[in-house]
Design a protein around this motif. Sequence first.
Motif, short mmCIF file in Angstrom:
data_model
loop_
_atom_site.label_atom_id
_atom_site.label_comp_id
_atom_site.label_asym_id
_atom_site.label_seq_id
_atom_site.Cartn_x
_atom_site.Cartn_y
_atom_site.Cartn_z
N PHE A 172 0.79 -1.24 0.00
CA PHE A 172 0.00 0.00 0.00
C PHE A 172 0.82 1.29 0.00
N SER A 206 -4.80 9.32 -4.60
CA SER A 206 -4.99 9.56 -6.02
C SER A 206 -6.28 8.87 -6.46
N GLU A 207 -6.69 9.13 -7.68
CA GLU A 207 -7.90 8.50 -8.19
C GLU A 207 -7.56 7.29 -9.06
N CYS A 208 -6.32 6.88 -9.04
CA CYS A 208 -5.86 5.85 -9.97
C CYS A 208 -6.58 4.53 -9.71
N THR A 209 -7.12 3.96 -10.77
CA THR A 209 -7.74 2.63 -10.64
C THR A 209 -7.36 1.80 -11.85
N ILE A 210 -6.20 2.11 -12.42
CA ILE A 210 -5.87 1.49 -13.71
C ILE A 210 -5.66 -0.01 -13.56
N ARG A 219 -8.95 -1.75 -13.58
CA ARG A 219 -9.60 -1.68 -14.88
C ARG A 219 -8.93 -2.59 -15.89
N GLU A 220 -7.62 -2.70 -15.80
CA GLU A 220 -6.88 -3.46 -16.81
C GLU A 220 -6.78 -4.95 -16.48
N CYS A 221 -6.98 -5.32 -15.23
CA CYS A 221 -6.82 -6.73 -14.87
C CYS A 221 -7.73 -7.60 -15.72
N GLU A 256 -10.15 -9.74 -13.68
CA GLU A 256 -10.97 -9.00 -12.71
C GLU A 256 -10.69 -9.48 -11.28
N TYR A 284 -11.11 -2.74 -5.10
CA TYR A 284 -10.74 -1.64 -4.21
C TYR A 284 -11.66 -1.67 -3.01
N TRP A 333 -12.67 -0.21 0.83
CA TRP A 333 -12.55 0.94 1.72
C TRP A 333 -11.99 0.47 3.06
N ARG A 373 -9.08 5.35 3.40
CA ARG A 373 -8.73 5.30 1.98
C ARG A 373 -9.18 3.97 1.40
N LYS A 374 -9.09 3.92 0.07
CA LYS A 374 -9.35 2.64 -0.58
C LYS A 374 -8.04 1.89 -0.74
#
Lengths: 458, 419
Positions: B346, B355-359, B362-364, B367, B371, B373, B379-380
């Motif tokens: 982490f 940050s808002e990054c969730t790449i 999204r890319e996995c 799946e 994320y 909480w 935070r997530k």
Amino acid sequence: MNYSDLSRRDWLKTLGIGAVAGSVMLNQQEANAETNPRGRANALAGTKVNGLHTPPCKLAGGKVVRPESAIPAISETDVLVVGGGAAGCAAAIAAARAGVKVTLVERYNHFGGLITGGLVLKILSHRAKDVEGLCARGITEEQLDRLEKMSYGDNKFGYLNSDYRNSEPDLDAEVYKYLLVEMITEENIEVYLHSWALDAIMDGNVCRGAVIQTKQGAQAIIAKQVIDTTGDGDIFASAGCDHEIRIYNIGLVHRIGNLDKAKPEPGAKRPRNLGGGTPIPGVNWVNMAGPDDNGVDVKVMTRLELNHRKQIWKQMQEIQKTPGYEKTYLVETAPQLGVRVTRVLTAVHNLTWEDAKNKKKFDDVVGIGGAWNGEHDGWQIPYRCMVPVKVDNLLTAGRSTASEPRMSELVRVITPCWVTGQAAGCAAAVAVQKGTTARDVPYADLKKLLLEQKVFLG
Amino acid sequence: MGKKSVRLLVFLAIVLLTIAGRYYPAVGSFPAVASPFVFVGSLCGQVNAGTLMFSAGMVLPLLALAVCLLYKRFLCRYVCPLGFCLSCVRSCVRRKPKSSGDSKKSRRRSFPKLGIVIALTTWLGCLISSASFLWLDPFVLFQSGFLTDMTFDYRYGTLLAFLLFPVVFLLVMEIIQPAFWCGKICPLGGTQDLCALPLQLTAHKSTNNLSEEIIKERRRELLLTVFVLGLPVINTVFYSPLLRPERKRFVAFRPPGAQDEPLFPALCTRCNSCVQHCPTKLLQRVNLSGGTYGTPVAVFTREDGTLSYCEKECRKCSEVCPSGAIRNFSLEEKERYKIGTAVFDFPNCLLYEDSECTICGRECPYEAIKYVWSEEEYRKVVVVDKKICNGCGKCAAVCPVCKKSGTDEKSKPLRIVSY
């Protein structure tokens, strides 16, 4: 001093005020007696009025009911844009530039939605790997250009903190609020601030405007075309369009100041939660992702708002306790809760992540979405993803644009909101000018208008 | 059409197939698959792994085996591309036949057929999950460009001998002792000899009375055999899981669908096809000495620092593997065959600083990334579902922190570890 005398006088005075108030509240026989106190010699004198335009709700059989009543129409317009955020402002400006009469409704006292009210200052997704220059042009590029040209001290990029052509700049919320006022008044757009969208006005399957809630009660705006840029899809939900509610992060942004006066001890660990820079020296904005929850549930929103404020205070104290950071302070918390995405329209076509990844070509493309940091290729936005399946003359733009959950992440950020907003504004204007429904807008005309407005279509 | 033109045509066909195999993986493994030696080794390995399955690809080597039962050294005479090359060298070098000595000839004849021993050792090795000589198969040698790809990587002097081995060794050998490789060492030749054994036994019984001298000579050759084979056999046994159970866990990552560890290097022919066909260049050859060298491994961080990953919709390595070291899996089955698993750190993640990054999520392609909480962190946090995670490395490859050049392994938020 005669205490009892004074007290009686006070009591009488109170009674008198109470009676006036009571008459205002209770007298419903002269419902339209409200008059404008402006122009009177003494503004504080007040005017005797008899209730609102609309009757109050009633408790009938243990249930609260809204009696059927006529709502006064305060405006009749060609294109009604509900919500003055990123998408709404772009839609209103685009439609007005096409030459139709536009009315813009906003619930707060400023434009810009989550950019200004939510203090989400980062401009993302205006670039894509496979596009030279910006993939979002038109109003997006114009705004960034104007922000850059607004002179400010010796900052090379004006009210942006980096070159938007090859990076993701942060803007200044207050300046952007002003810029939108300038752009919207330039186009002679009829504006209603402090107005909450209440209901859609439906004529069968056709949307004919919206009812707004103001301090004077419910008021109606009749329109030929309606664009729902509330972000939460308040209008299309009211109109009965199919949609889904997404559960996603809800945070609260704040800004901290005096960071330029911070003197971190050499070798000491940098405190957490310092956030990222803004064009104002020494001021950072600090993002908060927040937990996943329902962003249209008022109980949820209230709970999160309270929790987040406590958390921000806690974070701020931790920073101030760090040696060298004693002088930092909390500048402000965002006026608006950071709701990422809530209602998303189920449209004629729903954008999918696969479409975006495979760069699917659409025959009704109205804009190109980018990548957060320009790290992947651009993706086409079709007009169909803004058009509801059943309801006519209603479009949506911004984060409620139809997309699958994975795609929401790309659709909801600022630049795609500008792009979809401009596209919806142009489409509504073409529909008004050609006298068609929004669904049947001839794409050739729409494309021509979009290109006139310098929109990049790939 | 004479025998020579038939050979030439067959040789050209194999060359074409080998070249075509570089572009069309489906035919890439074709020549090596046809080798009965590799086939039997692969069968032994599959018996060991308990994954024995009959497939259409087995028709060809079975056919070859059947032909070899009837015609002695049929493959050497008509098919083997290496044999063809060496026979060309032979005819160039030896202008006129020497008539110098019967003794030399008889000595040659009396030299034990190492090929049979090598073949048997290899198959036995496959059965007990141990390193072997599968890569000595002439089809494999030919297909892998005489293992040039494999040997040129070695940087260490101790492996110089192996570096020089394939081409130079074969050429020198052919000049000094014509047909010695084909006749005595080649394991495919040994396989064919084994096939021809019943034929030989029925044909005639040897009634030769061996003179003492010849017996003495044979003993000497036997000692030589023991010496030549001794080292690799000791090596084989040393790396066998029977003696060294801790070697079962291999530290590096194998291609998806690879057999379990001690078995994999036993089955792998070191033909390098999977490395050549890997579209993301994830598969590279391991530069370790001992029983595993030359085998493919998944290298997520390349030498230049760029990141690689295993493409979900790809099964090229499985398509081209001639020996079953990489199982022949379908795309649906691929989800079961894990390379490793992703772990999340982490404080290195952008989410640590909100940050808002969730790449990565999204890319996995599987799946597997969620994320969640965390009230404590406010935070997530990224949570990798280890059950679903395939260890393909896509998350790390797209992660902006991992991607940044100069990020060392310790400061990466996402890393792939053995599952």
